[in-house]
Design an enzyme around this catalytic site. Structure first.
Site, PDB file in Angstrom:
ATOM      1  N   LEU A  53       1.698 -20.118  18.380  1.00 48.39           N
ATOM      2  CA  LEU A  53       1.411 -20.560  17.016  1.00 48.39           C
ATOM      3  C   LEU A  53       2.361 -21.650  16.545  1.00 48.39           C
ATOM      4  CD1 LEU A  53       1.001 -16.973  15.444  1.00 48.39           C
ATOM      5  CD2 LEU A  53      -0.715 -18.335  16.664  1.00 48.39           C
ATOM      6  N   TYR A 103      -0.547 -36.813  14.273  1.00 48.08           N
ATOM      7  CA  TYR A 103      -0.651 -35.358  14.301  1.00 48.08           C
ATOM      8  C   TYR A 103      -1.819 -34.925  15.180  1.00 48.08           C
ATOM      9  CZ  TYR A 103      -1.462 -30.563  12.672  1.00 48.08           C
ATOM     10  OH  TYR A 103      -1.666 -29.208  12.616  1.00 48.08           O
ATOM     11  N   LYS A 107      -1.797 -32.733  18.739  1.00 44.55           N
ATOM     12  CA  LYS A 107      -2.542 -31.481  18.895  1.00 44.55           C
ATOM     13  C   LYS A 107      -3.502 -31.577  20.084  1.00 44.55           C
ATOM     14  CE  LYS A 107      -1.172 -28.526  15.761  1.00 44.55           C
ATOM     15  NZ  LYS A 107      -0.602 -27.224  16.179  1.00 44.55           N
ATOM     16  N   ASN A 132      -8.488 -25.989   7.550  1.00 49.22           N
ATOM     17  CA  ASN A 132      -7.424 -25.652   6.602  1.00 49.22           C
ATOM     18  C   ASN A 132      -7.342 -24.135   6.428  1.00 49.22           C
ATOM     19  OD1 ASN A 132      -6.687 -28.461   5.333  1.00 49.22           O
ATOM     20  ND2 ASN A 132      -8.914 -28.401   5.438  1.00 49.22           N
ATOM     21  N   PRO A 281      -1.462  12.125 -33.226  1.00 44.57           N
ATOM     22  CA  PRO A 281      -1.888  13.526 -33.378  1.00 44.57           C
ATOM     23  C   PRO A 281      -2.701  13.729 -34.651  1.00 44.57           C
ATOM     24  CG  PRO A 281       0.401  13.428 -32.674  1.00 44.57           C
ATOM     25  CD  PRO A 281      -0.004  12.023 -32.979  1.00 44.57           C
ATOM     26  N   GLY A 282      -3.801  14.458 -34.515  1.00 42.06           N
ATOM     27  CA  GLY A 282      -4.638  14.774 -35.659  1.00 42.06           C
ATOM     28  C   GLY A 282      -5.601  13.679 -36.075  1.00 42.06           C
TER      29      GLY A 282
END
Length: 369
Positions: A53, A103, A107, A132, A281-282
């Site tokens: 890789l 590049y 490759k 990509n 509460p209530g």
């Protein structure tokens, strides 16, 4: 099984390694630019599969493209040859290998070298020309426009889009890793001489940018991206990985009065809204009914009672609820309803409604239970 991974600290390498580490009976040899070069010979003596890789994307000068993408590949193959190791070797190349730039040429040279190596030694070679790649842990401002856009937008930094109509072909890192694991198990996806990641997303650059900005705005809008769309789902997961570490959380607007509070958490046009209701509460809340609007109540803390009465009937139905026994109560249409806190502490209820509240058409009618 002993596996050698070059470029182990890179984007694909890190994602692959954390997946492989969950598998049994694997020993991983990690090799990267800062690894002792002498270990390459050690690792190639007994490795049984190579994920190559490593590569150069943004060098200081163009000569480094060939040094990194061809030269190191040559060193790796020579080391395997010297150790008489003909194990399978997989290389991640680029679709730019077809282009006439430094590049791409480097490759392509690495690919050709690997194919020749396979013919010479009989070793199985797998060459992946990746488009990509996007996903978590990809370096921004390096080799991925998606990573750069996600990082910059999440950090309130400007971005530059030269041509929003450029069509991008992208593969998601999890899909890449799944394919690499298939290759490890001799089940790679082939297309001619090359191997491919079968799930590719095609979208215009401008549309990607619009999506990422919509992710940023989703916090203030309380919206959720369309998770039914595979690319949106993957891009949103990617965007979240670039959030600044001091901005993981965001506040909600709390509508507070002497009865408690009510806070919307999520608003979606197709799946309705989710809210958090806190009752003192209530306190009794509700006493209204709906024609079409429907809800689900889930008490997660405290205890209380949800009462129903069908419009036009005198019969009252009660459902006692508690955070100690989680159960969802559907609120049917045509029933006036309320919820009362019977405990000594605040009662917290998660409420879902099938539609976002519209003050112009509230579909909410007061009627005592």
């Amino acid at each position: 099984m002993k596996i050698l991974i070059t470029g182990a600290k890179g984007f694909v390498g890190k994602n692959l390694i954390v997946t492989l580490e969950r598998l049994e009976d694997l020993e991983i040899y990690q090799f990267d630019i800062d690894t002792d070069p002498a270990l390459l010979d050690t690792y190639t003596k007994d490795c049984e599969f190579v994920f190559h890789l490593a590569g150069v994307n943004r060098p200081q000068n163009v000569e480094e493209f060939m040094e990194g993408n061809f030269g190191f590949t040559s060193d790796l193959l020579n080391s395997l040859k010297n150790n008489h190791n003909t194990c399978p070797i997989l290389i991640t190349s680029s679709i730019q290998a077809d282009l006439d730039n430094p590049y791409g040429k480097s490759k392509k040279a690495g690919e050709d070298l690997l194919f020749s190596y396979g013919q010479e030694t009989g070793a199985k070679v797998l060459v992946y020309r990746l488009p990509n790649v996007f996903g978590k842990w990809c370096r921004p401002n390096y080799n991925s426009a998606v990573a750069t856009f996600c990082h910059n937008i999440a950090h309130d930094l400007p971005i530059k889009v030269n041509d929003p109509n450029v069509v991008m072909n992208l593969v998601y890192i999890d899909d890449v890793v799944e394919e690499l694991i298939r290759a490890l198990n001799c089940n790679e996806t082939r297309e001619g001489d090359f191997c491919i990641v079968p799930i590719v997303h095609t979208i215009k650059l401008g549309e990607i940018v619009e999506l990422i900005y919509s992710f940023k705005n989703s916090r203030s809008e309380l919206s959720i991206p369309n998770m039914a769309d595979a690319f949106t789902k993957k891009l949103y997961a990617t965007y979240l990985s670039y959030l600044p570490e001091d901005r993981f959380s965001y506040p909600l607007k709390m509508n507070v009065d002497n009865r408690g509070s009510f806070s919307e958490m999520i608003r979606t046009p197709e799946r309705g809204q989710v809210s958090v209701n806190i009752s003192k509460p209530g306190i009794t809340k509700g006493n209204h009914w709906h024609h079409t609007k429907n809800e689900k109540f889930l008490v997660v803390s405290g205890r209380g009672v949800i009462r129903f009465r069908k419009v036009g009937s005198d019969k009252v139905i009660e459902y006692h609820v508690s955070g100690e026994k989680l159960e969802v109560v559907d609120i049917p249409t045509g029933y006036t309803h309320n919820i009362e806190n019977l405990g000594d502490s605040d009662m917290v209820t998660i409420m879902w409604a099938n539609e976002c509240f519209d003050p112009e058409k509230p579909d909410t009618y007061f009627l005592e239970v």
